[in-house]
Scaffold this active site. Structure first.
Site, PDB file in Angstrom:
ATOM      1  N   GLU A 288       1.440   2.256  -5.672  1.00 22.74           N
ATOM      2  CA  GLU A 288       2.572   1.362  -5.976  1.00 22.74           C
ATOM      3  C   GLU A 288       2.136   0.168  -6.815  1.00 22.74           C
ATOM      4  OE1 GLU A 288       3.844   0.447  -1.929  1.00 22.74           O
ATOM      5  OE2 GLU A 288       3.085  -1.578  -2.144  1.00 22.74           O
TER       6      GLU A 288
ATOM      7  N   GLU B 136      10.810   6.591  -1.914  1.00 20.78           N
ATOM      8  CA  GLU B 136      11.042   5.495  -0.965  1.00 20.78           C
ATOM      9  C   GLU B 136      12.419   4.880  -1.236  1.00 20.78           C
ATOM     10  OE1 GLU B 136       8.289   2.241  -1.420  1.00 20.78           O
ATOM     11  OE2 GLU B 136       8.710   1.448   0.573  1.00 20.78           O
TER      12      GLU B 136
ATOM     13  N   TRP C  63      -8.788  -6.768   0.758  1.00 24.03           N
ATOM     14  CA  TRP C  63      -7.467  -6.481   0.243  1.00 24.03           C
ATOM     15  C   TRP C  63      -7.132  -7.418  -0.894  1.00 24.03           C
ATOM     16  CZ3 TRP C  63      -8.025  -6.724   5.659  1.00 24.03           C
ATOM     17  CH2 TRP C  63      -8.121  -8.017   6.180  1.00 24.03           C
TER      18      TRP C  63
ATOM     19  N   HIS D  74      -1.048  -0.557   3.624  1.00 26.10           N
ATOM     20  CA  HIS D  74      -1.041  -1.733   2.735  1.00 26.10           C
ATOM     21  C   HIS D  74      -2.435  -2.194   2.336  1.00 26.10           C
ATOM     22  CE1 HIS D  74       3.145  -2.192   4.491  1.00 26.10           C
ATOM     23  NE2 HIS D  74       3.354  -2.223   3.199  1.00 26.10           N
TER      24      HIS D  74
ATOM     25  N   ARG E  25       9.532   5.991   7.500  1.00 22.91           N
ATOM     26  CA  ARG E  25       8.257   5.265   7.569  1.00 22.91           C
ATOM     27  C   ARG E  25       8.255   4.419   8.830  1.00 22.91           C
ATOM     28  NH1 ARG E  25       6.039   0.469   3.515  1.00 22.91           N
ATOM     29  NH2 ARG E  25       6.867  -0.872   5.159  1.00 22.91           N
TER      30      ARG E  25
ATOM     31  N   ARG F 278       2.237   7.170  -6.256  1.00 22.34           N
ATOM     32  CA  ARG F 278       3.390   6.293  -5.978  1.00 22.34           C
ATOM     33  C   ARG F 278       3.791   5.381  -7.132  1.00 22.34           C
ATOM     34  NH1 ARG F 278       5.883   5.192  -2.004  1.00 22.34           N
ATOM     35  NH2 ARG F 278       5.553   2.948  -1.838  1.00 22.34           N
TER      36      ARG F 278
ATOM     37  N   ASP G 126       2.300   3.160   6.154  1.00 21.98           N
ATOM     38  CA  ASP G 126       1.713   2.402   5.045  1.00 21.98           C
ATOM     39  C   ASP G 126       0.652   1.453   5.604  1.00 21.98           C
ATOM     40  OD1 ASP G 126       1.197   0.948   2.757  1.00 21.98           O
ATOM     41  OD2 ASP G 126       3.307   0.576   2.268  1.00 21.98           O
TER      42      ASP G 126
ATOM     43  N   ASP H 204      12.258  -4.969  -3.918  1.00 26.26           N
ATOM     44  CA  ASP H 204      11.951  -5.757  -5.117  1.00 26.26           C
ATOM     45  C   ASP H 204      12.035  -4.900  -6.384  1.00 26.26           C
ATOM     46  OD1 ASP H 204       9.561  -4.940  -3.468  1.00 26.26           O
ATOM     47  OD2 ASP H 204       8.503  -5.345  -5.338  1.00 26.26           O
TER      48      ASP H 204
ATOM     49  N   ASN I 116       7.313  -8.540  -8.277  1.00 24.32           N
ATOM     50  CA  ASN I 116       7.477  -9.402  -7.109  1.00 24.32           C
ATOM     51  C   ASN I 116       6.510 -10.592  -7.114  1.00 24.32           C
ATOM     52  OD1 ASN I 116       8.460 -10.294  -4.689  1.00 24.32           O
ATOM     53  ND2 ASN I 116       7.927  -8.456  -3.518  1.00 24.32           N
TER      54      ASN I 116
ATOM     55  N   HIS J 163      12.876   2.883   6.097  1.00 23.57           N
ATOM     56  CA  HIS J 163      11.874   2.049   6.762  1.00 23.57           C
ATOM     57  C   HIS J 163      12.305   1.710   8.186  1.00 23.57           C
ATOM     58  CE1 HIS J 163       9.443   0.211   3.281  1.00 23.57           C
ATOM     59  NE2 HIS J 163       9.885   1.385   2.929  1.00 23.57           N
TER      60      HIS J 163
ATOM     61  N   GLU K 169      -0.242   5.941   3.516  1.00 26.42           N
ATOM     62  CA  GLU K 169      -0.132   5.277   2.209  1.00 26.42           C
ATOM     63  C   GLU K 169      -1.107   4.117   2.082  1.00 26.42           C
ATOM     64  OE1 GLU K 169       3.843   3.852   1.511  1.00 26.42           O
ATOM     65  OE2 GLU K 169       3.137   2.344   0.093  1.00 26.42           O
TER      66      GLU K 169
ATOM     67  N   TYR L 230       2.443  -7.485   7.980  1.00 32.02           N
ATOM     68  CA  TYR L 230       3.084  -7.158   6.712  1.00 32.02           C
ATOM     69  C   TYR L 230       3.824  -5.832   6.856  1.00 32.02           C
ATOM     70  CZ  TYR L 230       3.604  -6.706   1.660  1.00 32.02           C
ATOM     71  OH  TYR L 230       4.110  -6.610   0.403  1.00 32.02           O
TER      72      TYR L 230
HETATM   73  O1  EZ4 Z   1       4.597  -4.229  -0.328  1.00 29.89           O
HETATM   74  O2  EZ4 Z   1       7.323  -3.865  -2.597  1.00 29.89           O
HETATM   75  O3  EZ4 Z   1       5.702   0.830   0.326  1.00 29.89           O
HETATM   76  N1  EZ4 Z   1       6.206  -0.220   0.131  1.00 29.89           N
HETATM   77  C1  EZ4 Z   1       5.580  -1.402   0.132  1.00 29.89           C
HETATM   78  C2  EZ4 Z   1       6.374  -2.618  -0.291  1.00 29.89           C
HETATM   79  C3  EZ4 Z   1       5.526  -3.562  -1.130  1.00 29.89           C
HETATM   80  C4  EZ4 Z   1       6.377  -4.562  -1.848  1.00 29.89           C
HETATM   81  C5  EZ4 Z   1       5.521  -5.447  -2.760  1.00 29.89           C
HETATM   82  O4  EZ4 Z   1       6.309  -6.177  -3.641  1.00 29.89           O
HETATM   83  O5  EZ4 Z   1       4.420  -1.471   0.436  1.00 29.89           O
HETATM   84  O6  EZ4 Z   1       6.906  -3.257   0.812  1.00 29.89           O
HETATM   85 CO    CO Z   2       3.531   0.467   0.196  1.00 32.72          CO
END
Ligand code: EZ4
Ligand code: CO
Length: 392
Positions: free
Chosen positions: A252, A329, A392, A202, A137, A273, A200, A306, A38, A112, A226, A149
């Site tokens: 991830e 996921e 981050w 992030h 989620r 992940r 998540d 992605d 991505n 999601h 996560e 985000y």
């Molecule tokens: O931020 O795939 O758990 N899933 C995520 C995704 C990621 C994107 C990054 O390209 O956190 O939404």
């Molecule tokens: Co994630």
């Protein structure tokens, strides 16, 4: 045995960018591998264009001298996946049979649910529950922050890479840490006890902040928290472990077993992940999963939009076969993407199944792909309210 006669890279943007490797043989058989990274799609396309199974994998990994890294490992993954696809097609078997057969009847997936506020997020979660999802989620907008985000504008299709230049989001850890426990308290009360709830972070928190969030969520029994904190410092996860029994998922953004060696060995996480496309393909993912199994860590492959249907198909064969599977996921792709990548996998009753077609069961319609040229799109960046870019 068919002989490999050529390989080509297809770049297409049916709603978002995808890079796909197609390896062709002299007998008309071909294999596909996802190579999408991505926001850096063209870097992997160039790696594949300009310059296994086990031996080819080792050749590409060791032979390049520059080991690891997301670009290298996504390129290797595409080759690896396409070769597994070809081998399974030669055998006339769905890939999971070559990986040892099915360990379970289906692959539990999580959807999601997100919304601008808690009510909207819970409404979305109920919608998923009604569709049969067993795991959901939850991500909600944070009061006082303009955007967050992981919270999409569209009901089903979420794409975080939305800017021709990186968008800047504002972040407040204090506001976030106040809002998530309230989201989970209300969600658990309304959705009941029988659904798995995930969240998540992030990578937005420090280890001690993550420990606090994990502890605050414990009464609502989340399936996992996560990416609580960035994982370059693997030892930092020990601090989270000291403060909470909320299960932790991470990986991830990892591309190698070395990114999670200490996390797994020291049992600092519960779910790994890493996924097919970004972590070196089926071959390397199996290595990670076997290592994780020794340490009571289960898999929970990344599966955002992605990651192309080619990656999703391959991941589902892996998930079905691996003994220490946890959850997968699943964010559905747009109709345009599904039309470019016709696939055999299907959803029923909260589970995905890869289907019984030989190979990974995902194809590419190159004529359709050609209608959607690459469009530059970058992931957003985050700043604290005073403009700082923290950890981050
Ligand atoms: O931020 O795939 O758990 N899933 C995520 C995704 C990621 C994107 C990054 O390209 O956190 O939404
Ligand atoms: Co994630």
């Amino acid at each position: 045995m068919p002989i490999i006669t050529g390989a080509k890279v297809v770049v297409t943007c049916p709603g978002r960018n995808f890079v796909t490797l197609k390896i062709e043989t002299d007998q008309g058989l071909y294999g596909l591998g996802d190579a999408t990274l991505n926001g850096r799609e063209l870097a992997v396309a160039s790696y594949l264009q300009d310059h296994v199974i086990e031996d080819i994998w080792q050749f590409l990994y060791r032979g390049a001298y520059w080991r690891r890294g997301p670009v290298t490992m996504s390129a290797i993954a595409a080759v690896d996946t396409a070769l597994w696809d070809i081998k399974a097609k030669i055998a006339g078997l769905p890939l999971y049979q070559l990986l040892g057969g099915a360990s379970r009847q289906g692959v539990m997936v999580y959807g999601h649910a997100n919304g601008a506020d808690i009510d909207a997020t819970i409404d979305s979660a109920r919608d998923y529950q009604q569709q049969g999802y067993r795991a959901i989620r939850l991500q909600s907008g944070v009061p006082g922050l303009a955007s967050a985000y992981g919270v999409s504008k569209d009901k089903y299709f979420y794409e975080p890479a939305d800017g021709d230049l990186p968008r800047e989001n504002q972040w407040s850890t204090e506001r976030y840490l106040r809002s998530v426990p309230e989201l989970f308290e209300r969600a658990r009360a309304i959705l009941g006890d029988d659904v798995h709830l995930l969240h998540d972070a992030h990578h937005r928190l420090s280890p001690i902040e993550a420990g606090r969030l994990g502890r605050d969520l414990e009464p609502y029994r989340p399936f996992w928290l996560e990416d609580p904190t960035p994982a370059e410092n693997q030892a930092g996860f020990r601090i989270i472990r000291q403060h909470t029994t909320t299960p932790i998922a991470v990986g991830e953004v990892f591309n190698s077993i070395w990114d999670c060696k200490q996390l797994i060995e020291d049992q600092l996480i519960d779910y790994i992940r890493t996924t097919v496309v970004h972590a070196g393909g089926i071959t390397h993912l199996r290595r990670i999963a076997d290592f994780a199994a020794l340490h009571d860590v289960r898999t929970g492959c990344h599966g955002a939009t992605d990651l192309s249907p080619v990656c999703m198909g391959a991941a589902l064969h892996f998930d079905l076969s691996v003994p220490n599977f946890g959850v997968q996921e699943y964010m559905r792709h747009t109709p345009e993407t599904d039309a470019v990548f016709p696939h055999a996998y299907s959803f029923a009753d909260g589970y995905l199944h890869p289907g019984e077609e030989p190979g990974i069961g995902v194809d590419i319609d190159e004529a359709a792909a050609a209608k959607y040229p690459y469009r530059r799109a970058y992931l957003p960046v985050n700043r604290l309210e005073d403009g700082t870019m923290f950890n981050w």
